[in-house]
Design a protein around this motif. Structure first.
Motif, short mmCIF file in Angstrom:
data_model
loop_
_atom_site.label_atom_id
_atom_site.label_comp_id
_atom_site.label_asym_id
_atom_site.label_seq_id
_atom_site.Cartn_x
_atom_site.Cartn_y
_atom_site.Cartn_z
N LEU A 94 13.09 -12.14 1.01
CA LEU A 94 12.89 -12.46 -0.39
C LEU A 94 13.68 -13.69 -0.83
O LEU A 94 13.39 -14.28 -1.88
CB LEU A 94 13.29 -11.26 -1.26
CG LEU A 94 12.50 -9.97 -1.02
CD1 LEU A 94 13.07 -8.84 -1.85
CD2 LEU A 94 11.03 -10.17 -1.35
N LEU A 95 14.68 -14.09 -0.04
CA LEU A 95 15.51 -15.24 -0.41
C LEU A 95 14.97 -16.55 0.13
O LEU A 95 15.46 -17.62 -0.24
CB LEU A 95 16.94 -15.03 0.12
CG LEU A 95 17.65 -13.74 -0.27
CD1 LEU A 95 19.05 -13.71 0.32
CD2 LEU A 95 17.71 -13.60 -1.78
N GLN A 96 13.98 -16.49 1.03
CA GLN A 96 13.50 -17.69 1.71
C GLN A 96 12.49 -18.45 0.84
O GLN A 96 11.71 -17.84 0.11
CB GLN A 96 12.85 -17.33 3.05
CG GLN A 96 13.73 -16.50 3.97
CD GLN A 96 15.05 -17.16 4.27
OE1 GLN A 96 15.11 -18.34 4.60
NE2 GLN A 96 16.12 -16.39 4.15
N VAL A 97 12.53 -19.77 0.96
CA VAL A 97 11.54 -20.60 0.27
C VAL A 97 10.61 -21.28 1.27
O VAL A 97 9.54 -21.76 0.90
CB VAL A 97 12.24 -21.68 -0.60
CG1 VAL A 97 13.00 -21.03 -1.73
CG2 VAL A 97 13.18 -22.54 0.25
N ASN A 98 11.02 -21.32 2.53
CA ASN A 98 10.20 -21.92 3.58
C ASN A 98 9.25 -20.85 4.14
O ASN A 98 9.68 -19.74 4.46
CB ASN A 98 11.12 -22.45 4.69
CG ASN A 98 10.35 -23.09 5.82
OD1 ASN A 98 9.75 -22.38 6.63
ND2 ASN A 98 10.39 -24.41 5.91
N VAL A 99 7.97 -21.20 4.26
CA VAL A 99 6.97 -20.21 4.67
C VAL A 99 7.28 -19.65 6.06
O VAL A 99 7.25 -18.43 6.27
CB VAL A 99 5.55 -20.84 4.66
CG1 VAL A 99 4.54 -19.89 5.31
CG2 VAL A 99 5.12 -21.13 3.23
N LYS A 100 7.61 -20.51 7.03
CA LYS A 100 7.86 -20.03 8.38
C LYS A 100 9.13 -19.20 8.45
O LYS A 100 9.21 -18.25 9.23
CB LYS A 100 7.94 -21.22 9.35
CG LYS A 100 6.60 -21.91 9.58
CD LYS A 100 6.66 -23.00 10.63
CE LYS A 100 6.72 -22.43 12.02
NZ LYS A 100 6.62 -23.48 13.07
N GLN A 101 10.14 -19.53 7.62
CA GLN A 101 11.35 -18.71 7.59
C GLN A 101 11.06 -17.34 6.98
O GLN A 101 11.61 -16.33 7.40
CB GLN A 101 12.45 -19.42 6.81
CG GLN A 101 13.03 -20.64 7.50
CD GLN A 101 13.79 -20.29 8.77
OE1 GLN A 101 14.21 -19.16 8.96
NE2 GLN A 101 13.96 -21.25 9.65
N LYS A 102 10.18 -17.30 5.99
CA LYS A 102 9.77 -16.01 5.43
C LYS A 102 9.10 -15.16 6.52
O LYS A 102 9.37 -13.96 6.64
CB LYS A 102 8.76 -16.22 4.29
CG LYS A 102 9.37 -16.60 2.95
CD LYS A 102 8.27 -16.78 1.92
CE LYS A 102 8.82 -17.11 0.55
NZ LYS A 102 9.47 -15.96 -0.09
N LEU A 103 8.23 -15.80 7.30
CA LEU A 103 7.53 -15.08 8.35
C LEU A 103 8.50 -14.62 9.44
O LEU A 103 8.33 -13.54 10.02
CB LEU A 103 6.44 -15.97 8.95
CG LEU A 103 5.26 -16.30 8.03
CD1 LEU A 103 4.29 -17.26 8.71
CD2 LEU A 103 4.54 -15.04 7.60
#
Length: 494
Positions: free
Chosen positions: A277-286
């Motif tokens: 929930l803290l990530q703004v980068n799509v790949k880091q979210k994944l």
């Protein structure tokens, strides 16, 4: 990535994205259909196996059973999809040919691993899986951060191989057996301390490959890999621990290690969901999502449901491969949005509770998980939470009518749970030749206490309470960062 030159408006001579001519290498054109042929061939073998149930064993070194064919079908399908996608996606990439060879090598090493019965073949294939994946992470040899991420991943994978080797060789020495079947059939001759030591070594080896906390940095740093490599990594490589734990399930049960897996997997699942929930980068979210899903898979192993863990890794593979291969579209369509506060009305809360309980009941009925006095209750609880969360996302939608808000949740959870039950029973049938693939554990105080902690953590996450606790927010943000050597260390040369 290209940067502007204010003086002469020319592109930099070197860049972190290296391109050549825009022709697809011949090898990429050949490997993609070859992988589809592999996939069709493994499907035909699986059908033949289901009809005739043959015994395929080569000098106790390799064996092919239903589980082997299930994983073969899965991994060749993912590899064929990724290869077909990469053929055009990486068109013009200087290292496309290298990527193609590494992807094929990784696929073959997974196939070798899952068919290995002799521990030498098992360990060599586990090592090769790590080598090929590390090379895929750093496939762009001219990008400094990619090389750092590759080296970091390789250190983790080598450590995993050494730990797995130590655990398997310890068991082989104690039993004087050098095949999985021989070792697992002679566990009663090993003292409990040795069993526990070997089990812990193998567990840590598995946790490293699945990027379970605190071994997660390599996966967060591996986003330098091209998107097709990331898809293959998240759909196939990290799932290898579930395969390994299923293969040695007898050892884990004999050493009473399941509770440890349950707690570690559960903590990872909760923490990774927070950090996502803290990530703004799509790949880091994944990446954070994958870590959470691996936590759930390890948790299922800890509950004694190795068949459920394998079904989970297959579904996760399909889901995550799709998300990575479509991540570019998501980035293109994304726009900054204000964070919405969760507000649930009494009628909505009633609908969430009602559908969650109904979904759990249907899951228990279709999968046979109706005993609430053993670890089955946790699988049922997870299903109830999942259905309840999906229901909330539907009932809060203002564009839907009351009738639609009533019908859509029912249609979704009945269809979804029915399809999962079908997959679950299929996986169970194909794994039936393996010992102890489903061994529900009696409820213990540790499991009950952790179950309560898990629920509290879930609601703290969903209600965003953690955002109101600065030290917790900062801690979660810090543990979800890649290794410092893999980001912003190298300057682009102009």
């Amino acid at each position: 990535m290209f940067s502007n030159n204010n003086q002469n408006n020319k592109l930099p001579e070197k860049s972190s994205i290296v391109i050549s001519d825009f022709k697809i290498p011949f090898i990429s054109k050949v490997i993609s259909p070859l992988l589809w042929i592999f996939n069709v061939g493994t499907i035909l073998l699986l059908i033949y196996f289901l009809i005739n149930t043959p015994q395929w064993n080569w000098n106790n070194i390799f064996r092919i059973n239903g589980f082997t064919l299930l994983i073969w079908v899965t991994v060749t399908f993912f590899s064929a999809i990724v290869s077909s996608y990469a053929k055009d996606y990486l068109k013009g990439f200087l290292f496309q040919k290298r990527f193609t060879f590494l992807s094929l090598g990784f696929t073959l090493s997974v196939m070798l691993f899952v068919m290995s019965n002799h521990i030498a073949a098992l360990l060599v294939s586990w090592f090769l899986m790590g080598v090929f994946m590390a090379r895929l992470i750093g496939v762009d040899a001219k990008w400094g951060e990619a090389k750092e991420a590759s080296n970091l991943a390789q250190k983790f994978f080598l450590t995993s191989t050494m730990l797995l080797s130590a655990g398997m060789l310890l068991l082989a020495y104690q039993t004087n057996q050098y095949t999985l079947d021989g070792i697992l059939g002679s566990l009663e001759s090993i003292s409990f301390p040795i069993l526990l030591a070997a089990s812990l070594l193998i567990i840590v080896a598995a946790l490293i490959q699945s990027a379970i906390y605190p071994f997660h940095r390599w996966l967060l740093s591996a986003m330098t890999a091209p998107t097709p490599a990331s898809a293959l990594m998240h759909a196939g490589f990290v799932n290898g621990s579930g395969i390994l734990l299923a293969l040695v399930s007898t050892l884990l049960i004999a050493s009473n290690s399941l509770t440890l897996l349950f707690v570690i997997g559960g903590l990872t699942a909760v923490l990774a969901q927070f950090t996502k929930l803290l990530q703004v980068n799509v790949k880091q979210k994944l990446a954070c999502s994958t870590i959470a899903q691996m936590g759930f898979m390890i948790m299922q192993c800890g509950l004694g449901f190795f068949n459920a863990a394998v079904a989970h890794l297959i579904l996760h593979g399909f889901y995550k491969a799709y998300l990575f291969l479509s991540s570019g579209e998501e980035i293109a369509l994304s726009a900054p949005q204000k964070k919405l506060k969760i507000k649930i009305k009494p009628l909505q809360a009633f609908a969430v509770l009602l559908f969650g309980l109904a979904g759990a009941a249907l899951f228990g009925l279709l999968t046979g998980k109706t005993n609430m006095a053993d670890s089955s209750i946790f699988l049922t609880l997870i299903v109830a939470i999942t259905v309840g969360q999906a229901t909330y996302n539907i009932v809060k939608e203002k564009t839907l009518s009351f009738a639609q808000k009533t019908i859509v949740p029912i249609a979704l959870f009945v269809t979804g749970i029915s399809l999962y039950a079908l997959l679950y029973h299929g996986v169970t049938k194909l794994m039936s030749g393996m010992p102890m693939i489903e061994v529900p554990q009696s409820l213990s105080l540790i499991q009950i206490v952790f179950g309560v902690i898990f629920l509290i953590g879930f609601f703290v996450m969903k209600l965003a309470i953690y955002r109101k606790v600065p030290w917790l927010y900062v801690k979660l943000l810090n543990i979800s960062q890649p290794d410092t050597n893999t980001i912003l260390k190298y300057k682009s040369t102009k």
